[in-house]
Design a protein around this motif. Structure first.
Motif, PDB file in Angstrom:
ATOM      1  N   GLN A   2      29.204  36.404  43.571  1.00 56.42           N
ATOM      2  CA  GLN A   2      29.478  37.376  42.511  1.00 56.42           C
ATOM      3  C   GLN A   2      29.914  36.676  41.228  1.00 56.42           C
ATOM      4  O   GLN A   2      29.411  36.979  40.157  1.00 56.42           O
ATOM      5  CB  GLN A   2      30.549  38.385  42.975  1.00 56.42           C
ATOM      6  N   LYS A   3      30.857  35.748  41.330  1.00 55.05           N
ATOM      7  CA  LYS A   3      31.353  35.074  40.120  1.00 55.05           C
ATOM      8  C   LYS A   3      30.269  34.257  39.438  1.00 55.05           C
ATOM      9  O   LYS A   3      30.263  34.127  38.229  1.00 55.05           O
ATOM     10  CB  LYS A   3      32.566  34.221  40.453  1.00 55.05           C
ATOM     11  N   LEU A  20      30.849  42.638  34.159  1.00 55.30           N
ATOM     12  CA  LEU A  20      31.026  41.713  35.278  1.00 55.30           C
ATOM     13  C   LEU A  20      29.868  41.940  36.233  1.00 55.30           C
ATOM     14  O   LEU A  20      29.615  43.078  36.641  1.00 55.30           O
ATOM     15  CB  LEU A  20      32.349  41.990  35.995  1.00 55.30           C
ATOM     16  N   LEU A  58      39.975  44.388  31.940  1.00 56.69           N
ATOM     17  CA  LEU A  58      39.062  43.392  32.499  1.00 56.69           C
ATOM     18  C   LEU A  58      39.760  42.576  33.581  1.00 56.69           C
ATOM     19  O   LEU A  58      39.208  42.341  34.653  1.00 56.69           O
ATOM     20  CB  LEU A  58      38.533  42.477  31.393  1.00 56.69           C
ATOM     21  N   SER A  59      40.989  42.158  33.322  1.00 59.05           N
ATOM     22  CA  SER A  59      41.742  41.375  34.294  1.00 59.05           C
ATOM     23  C   SER A  59      41.927  42.137  35.603  1.00 59.05           C
ATOM     24  O   SER A  59      41.727  41.592  36.688  1.00 59.05           O
ATOM     25  CB  SER A  59      43.112  41.000  33.710  1.00 59.05           C
ATOM     26  N   GLU A  62      38.536  42.449  37.447  1.00 60.96           N
ATOM     27  CA  GLU A  62      38.177  41.175  38.086  1.00 60.96           C
ATOM     28  C   GLU A  62      38.964  40.984  39.382  1.00 60.96           C
ATOM     29  O   GLU A  62      38.398  40.601  40.415  1.00 60.96           O
ATOM     30  CB  GLU A  62      38.468  40.004  37.141  1.00 60.96           C
ATOM     31  N   ARG A  63      40.248  41.261  39.336  1.00 62.04           N
ATOM     32  CA  ARG A  63      41.091  41.083  40.526  1.00 62.04           C
ATOM     33  C   ARG A  63      40.751  42.102  41.604  1.00 62.04           C
ATOM     34  O   ARG A  63      40.779  41.792  42.800  1.00 62.04           O
ATOM     35  CB  ARG A  63      42.561  41.130  40.141  1.00 62.04           C
ATOM     36  N   LEU A  65      37.737  43.457  42.052  1.00 60.67           N
ATOM     37  CA  LEU A  65      36.465  43.004  42.627  1.00 60.67           C
ATOM     38  C   LEU A  65      36.702  41.845  43.589  1.00 60.67           C
ATOM     39  O   LEU A  65      36.078  41.778  44.652  1.00 60.67           O
ATOM     40  CB  LEU A  65      35.472  42.612  41.536  1.00 60.67           C
ATOM     41  N   ASP A  66      37.605  40.934  43.232  1.00 61.24           N
ATOM     42  CA  ASP A  66      37.940  39.843  44.157  1.00 61.24           C
ATOM     43  C   ASP A  66      38.418  40.412  45.485  1.00 61.24           C
ATOM     44  O   ASP A  66      38.045  39.902  46.549  1.00 61.24           O
ATOM     45  CB  ASP A  66      39.035  38.940  43.566  1.00 61.24           C
TER      46      ASP A  66
END
Length: 194
Positions: A2-3, A20, A58-59, A62-63, A65-66
């Protein structure tokens, strides 16, 4: 994957509008994304699928999704980062993330943050976290008094019923000890499922 953007077939955009890359097959494991993908798939067909999350930074996205991809998370910087991720997890209907963030918020309780944590818990209807905040305020009342902590004073103004309960449990007189005793003798919540 993904990243690195490898084999991604959709985008998730946060409040800032930055996309993302993600995989539909992975994100569709959550109720929020499954519904969004079904709705967007009908509207746009198979190409150009983009889910907008204007209420999450966004932060936090992202977290979140992680967590969806790996089952692990970074709660962020202090209580504010944790509450931001808690809100995003609730928005995305990722129960495991909400539970993990709530436990982290419990560990971060402090006189300067307890009111913000309680307000987040109340907004998301997280009863266990609300109870932990109440217990923290009762146990640390000298440090949480509205005269000492401006955030508690402001929260008392916005949510008088909650703080009436705190103050009545602390006040001397008939019934005060029994209210405090009830709070202490409540059975512990069941352990979170693994």
């Amino acid at each position: 994957l993904q990243k690195a953007g490898a084999f991604c077939d959709m985008e998730v955009a946060a409040r800032e509008g930055l996309p993302l890359p993600a995989h539909r097959a992975v994100l569709s494991s959550t109720p929020f994304f499954r519904e969004a993908l079904e709705r967007l798939g009908e509207e746009k067909g198979e190409e150009g699928v983009r889910v907008e999350l204007r209420e999450c930074s966004l932060s936090a996205v992202e977290r979140a999704l992680d967590f969806i991809y790996t089952g692990t998370f970074d709660a962020g910087e202090g209580v504010d980062g944790c509450l931001e991720l808690l809100h995003c997890g609730a928005t995305l209907q990722v129960e495991g993330l909400v539970r993990a963030c709530a436990r982290r918020a419990e560990a971060l309780l402090h006189p300067s943050s307890v009111a913000r944590v309680w307000e987040a818990a109340a907004a998301l209807e997280l009863e266990r976290l609300k109870s932990k905040c109440l217990r923290f305020i009762i146990d640390h009342y000298d440090a949480c008094r509205p005269e000492k902590e401006a955030s508690v004073k402001e929260a008392m103004r916005r949510h008088p019923a909650f703080f009436d309960l705190v103050l009545s449990a602390l006040s001397p007189g008939p019934g005060a000890a029994s209210k405090l005793g009830k709070a202490r003798s409540a059975p512990p919540p069941p352990p979170a499922p693994r």
